[in-house]
Scaffold this motif. Sequence first.
Motif, PDB file in Angstrom:
ATOM      1  N   CYS A 195      -2.635  52.757 -14.541  1.00  0.00           N
ATOM      2  CA  CYS A 195      -3.626  52.047 -15.426  1.00  0.00           C
ATOM      3  C   CYS A 195      -4.787  51.153 -14.476  1.00  0.00           C
ATOM      4  O   CYS A 195      -4.676  50.580 -13.294  1.00  0.00           O
ATOM      5  N   CYS A 220      -1.426  47.244 -17.969  1.00  0.00           N
ATOM      6  CA  CYS A 220      -1.731  46.518 -19.232  1.00  0.00           C
ATOM      7  C   CYS A 220      -1.284  46.933 -20.540  1.00  0.00           C
ATOM      8  O   CYS A 220      -0.868  46.004 -21.357  1.00  0.00           O
ATOM      9  N   GLY A 221      -0.763  48.027 -20.471  1.00  0.00           N
ATOM     10  CA  GLY A 221       0.051  48.522 -21.743  1.00  0.00           C
ATOM     11  C   GLY A 221      -0.724  48.715 -22.939  1.00  0.00           C
ATOM     12  O   GLY A 221      -0.164  49.137 -24.010  1.00  0.00           O
ATOM     13  N   LYS A 222      -2.199  48.693 -22.762  1.00  0.00           N
ATOM     14  CA  LYS A 222      -2.964  48.882 -24.179  1.00  0.00           C
ATOM     15  C   LYS A 222      -3.988  50.171 -23.886  1.00  0.00           C
ATOM     16  O   LYS A 222      -4.437  50.588 -24.673  1.00  0.00           O
ATOM     17  N   CYS A 223      -4.119  50.281 -22.377  1.00  0.00           N
ATOM     18  CA  CYS A 223      -5.206  51.351 -22.252  1.00  0.00           C
ATOM     19  C   CYS A 223      -4.421  52.710 -22.403  1.00  0.00           C
ATOM     20  O   CYS A 223      -3.461  52.929 -22.523  1.00  0.00           O
ATOM     21  N   CYS A 256      -2.042  53.763 -19.900  1.00  0.00           N
ATOM     22  CA  CYS A 256      -0.754  53.277 -20.200  1.00  0.00           C
ATOM     23  C   CYS A 256      -0.122  54.174 -21.372  1.00  0.00           C
ATOM     24  O   CYS A 256       1.192  54.366 -21.274  1.00  0.00           O
TER      25      CYS A 256
HETATM   26 ZN   LIG Z   1      -3.255  49.949 -18.731  1.00  0.00          ZN
END
Ligand SMILES: [Zn+2]
Length: 353
Positions: free
Chosen positions: A52, A62-65, A68
């Motif tokens: 990430c 981040c869990g959003k990009c 991820c």
């Molecule tokens: Zn990420």
Amino acid sequence: MATAEIFPWQRVIWQQARQSGSAQRHHALLLKGRRGIGKLGFALALAKSILCGQGDAAGVACGKCQDCYWFEQGLHPNFRLLEPEALSAQEGATDKDDEENRREAGSTKSGRKPSQQISIAQIRALDDFIYLSAHQARDKVVLIHPAEAMNTAAANALLKKLEEPPPEVLFILVTHNVSLIPPTVLSRCRQTAMPGPDHEMAKDWLIHQGITDPDFHLAMSGFSPLLALQYDERLAASHTDFIQCLCAPERFDPIELAEKLHKLDLSSVTGWLQKWCYDLMSCRTSGRVRYHLKQVAVIRQQAAVIDPVAFGFLWRNLIASQQLARHPLNPRLFLEAMLLTYMDSIRPAGSAG
Ligand SMILES: [Zn+2]
């Protein structure tokens, strides 16, 4: 694929891993520790955070990009997870990625049993991934879990890669039993002993996961929090019934019980009886009860009247049963025999009938 997760008892070690990661990156890490304490989740979290581009201050992905997203789908071009076929088949038999992995691993989807080993073909299949240029010239991560599943040929093939590490590639090896990893491989890795939670922390965590009886789940899972979480609720109901039967020896009926239990996983059922007998013996010799904390009074009563010689025989019999439990010829007869032997050894001589 298991999910990337940093467990509460891993926070300190997470910081250490991330800090050392930014300063002097080692090209191979080995995470070692007992089963069921979240080593794989941690390793995945580490891989995800490396891939990430936009982690937070603590280095958590981040869990959003896009990276991820790919990672969560098991499709990240710069990530490979090597597991025994048996393990990946178990996690998601219908998964397309699995199919892909199987093909990559050079094995077929024939009728044979999935392998418990990580093969040399799986290691060799990494060549293109490791040595060709990375997607967007970025870091690449190879995760091997559990590393002791590599057979000798596979370990030797990996060693070659570890001896001449390609730039920008990080190997993460996860092991439940470090003594099974060849010393030559070990010498190429930076080892990290993974911590487990203390009992209170494990309990809190399980309650947070919605487990209403964490003590029971922990005791039945060798005190490993993740195994305690996976402790099957359906099996748990049968297990509780079984314990009730063990508590009432005067009504204990091996034939009826075998009928009730023979469709369950026999290795689990054998394990239940082993834990019960362990507690009886332990109570008899040292006064301590390890697993059945709610039945201490009954166990004391029963332990006082058992015949130690008959019980020694039963114990050896149970160990043999555990070896047979995976492939019994007739599950019902297997259980009847085991439960009859148990009944014989708990009833004082002369009271049978
Ligand atoms: Zn990420």
